[in-house]
Design a protein around this motif. Sequence first.
Motif, PDB file in Angstrom:
ATOM      1  N   GLN A 150       0.828  -1.207   0.000  1.00 32.39           N
ATOM      2  CA  GLN A 150       0.000   0.000   0.000  1.00 32.39           C
ATOM      3  C   GLN A 150       0.862   1.258   0.000  1.00 32.39           C
ATOM      4  O   GLN A 150       0.552   2.240  -0.667  1.00 32.39           O
ATOM      5  CB  GLN A 150      -0.912  -0.011   1.226  1.00 32.39           C
ATOM      6  N   GLN A 151       1.985   1.227   0.721  1.00 29.90           N
ATOM      7  CA  GLN A 151       2.889   2.375   0.726  1.00 29.90           C
ATOM      8  C   GLN A 151       3.488   2.592  -0.658  1.00 29.90           C
ATOM      9  O   GLN A 151       3.594   3.733  -1.126  1.00 29.90           O
ATOM     10  CB  GLN A 151       3.995   2.158   1.756  1.00 29.90           C
ATOM     11  N   ALA A 152       3.897   1.487  -1.313  1.00 27.61           N
ATOM     12  CA  ALA A 152       4.450   1.617  -2.666  1.00 27.61           C
ATOM     13  C   ALA A 152       3.392   2.151  -3.628  1.00 27.61           C
ATOM     14  O   ALA A 152       3.680   2.976  -4.510  1.00 27.61           O
ATOM     15  CB  ALA A 152       4.969   0.260  -3.144  1.00 27.61           C
ATOM     16  N   PHE A 153       2.138   1.677  -3.462  1.00 30.49           N
ATOM     17  CA  PHE A 153       1.033   2.151  -4.304  1.00 30.49           C
ATOM     18  C   PHE A 153       0.840   3.653  -4.115  1.00 30.49           C
ATOM     19  O   PHE A 153       0.740   4.415  -5.098  1.00 30.49           O
ATOM     20  CB  PHE A 153      -0.243   1.386  -3.929  1.00 30.49           C
ATOM     21  N   ASP A 154       0.797   4.105  -2.867  1.00 26.66           N
ATOM     22  CA  ASP A 154       0.571   5.527  -2.597  1.00 26.66           C
ATOM     23  C   ASP A 154       1.709   6.388  -3.123  1.00 26.66           C
ATOM     24  O   ASP A 154       1.485   7.497  -3.642  1.00 26.66           O
ATOM     25  CB  ASP A 154       0.402   5.750  -1.100  1.00 26.66           C
TER      26      ASP A 154
END
Length: 448
Positions: free
Chosen positions: A112-116
């Motif tokens: 999710q951090q990489a996505f954001d």
Amino acid sequence: MIMQPTANRALSVSALNRQVKSLLEHSFLSIQVIGEISNFARPSSGHWYFTLKDAKAQVRCAMFRNSNQRTGFVPREGDEVLVTARVSLYEGRGDYQLICERMEKSGLGQLQQAFDALKAKLDKEGLFDSARKRPLPLHPKHLGVVTSPSGAAIHDILTVLKRRFPGLPVTLYPTAVQGQEAASQIVSAIDLANRHGQCDVLIVGRGGGSLEDLWPFNEEIVARAIAASAIPVVSAVGHEVDISISDLVADQRAATPSAAAELLSPDRHALVLRLNQLRRRLESRIGWQLERKRHQLLAARQRLRHPGERVREHMQALDRLEIRLQRAALRLLEQRRSRLTDLNARLQRVTPARLLDQYRHQLQQLQLLLPRLMQRHLERNRLRLAQQSGKLQSVSPLATLERGYSILLNPAGQAVSSAEQVSPGERLKARLHKGRLTCTVDSIEPGE
């Protein structure tokens, strides 16, 4: 509802804990909590006891054997997990806790951090701006599909097209849609479709799955390939709730591959479409009603105290006591081991064997030193003897005899030092340096 105490009726601690427990269990029927495993304990009963924590707080958890046997793995300290649980209270100590029914590993945080991060980067570059998105053809002449040839997506697309507009030509550009090689294959398929130049619109997508399964459509190279495509692109990744980077970059997003086919194919059956919409709404409504009734049934079951619940509470208390006993035994054993080590060290310092070793070493040193001391003593005495012998020799009468003199002795053995001590005819003995002489006195000549 918790009963309020009055002046004539105060709650006991047990009654208070029992009512708080009932309130918690009825208020939180089933929740999901994500956190990091800490203080994991696994006693012989097979139950699991641990703490779920994050950066700011923690909560105690229990997962009984009949539930953790279905987990498929044993968590370790520091693991991030997602648990489905109900809130309860351990009455014996007044601690609130989670009774976990299911557990699964959680790896979604980093994704999710990489996505954001990628979303913010591409948004800053303007790849999501509506101004750069191209309109879709009203009546496509040739449809290109970038997806797996064996997945459900192509099947769903072809099924919809067969029903809505069977005459629309379709070209499949096969690619993997999950795994490490999927992103580069998707980029190659989009590039191949652009080089062919046959299609006037592309569907890029796949069926539903976990965030890890859908991750190739969140890769930067895929997003840039969609943005650079000369052919308008419809992104159809996963289910309706799944939003990918590809959805944001594409010219149009479809909730599912089937929805993409619906969007691009001509509408010949508006009435059927409306009927399908009503059917889906009905299924959703029925599903919602069923879910609500299921929760009501679960709440009713939880209000009935099952005898097994008290048994589990006692088992939990027994497990806690077992854990405390094990820790106390280990602590006592460690103290006794430390005491034994200290006494052994003290004994070694005063043991007779050690003193004997010291005395033996001293004796060896003395044995080595004694010959040298004796030799030195003999040398000193030999030197003194030589010195005394020299002095004695210098005053000895024998030294005089060596020069040719003699000593006269009377018959009594006394030395004769004057002529007046003898008479003529007297026999004397003369002692020489070597030997003795017997002499007769013929005459006497007095001295001056």
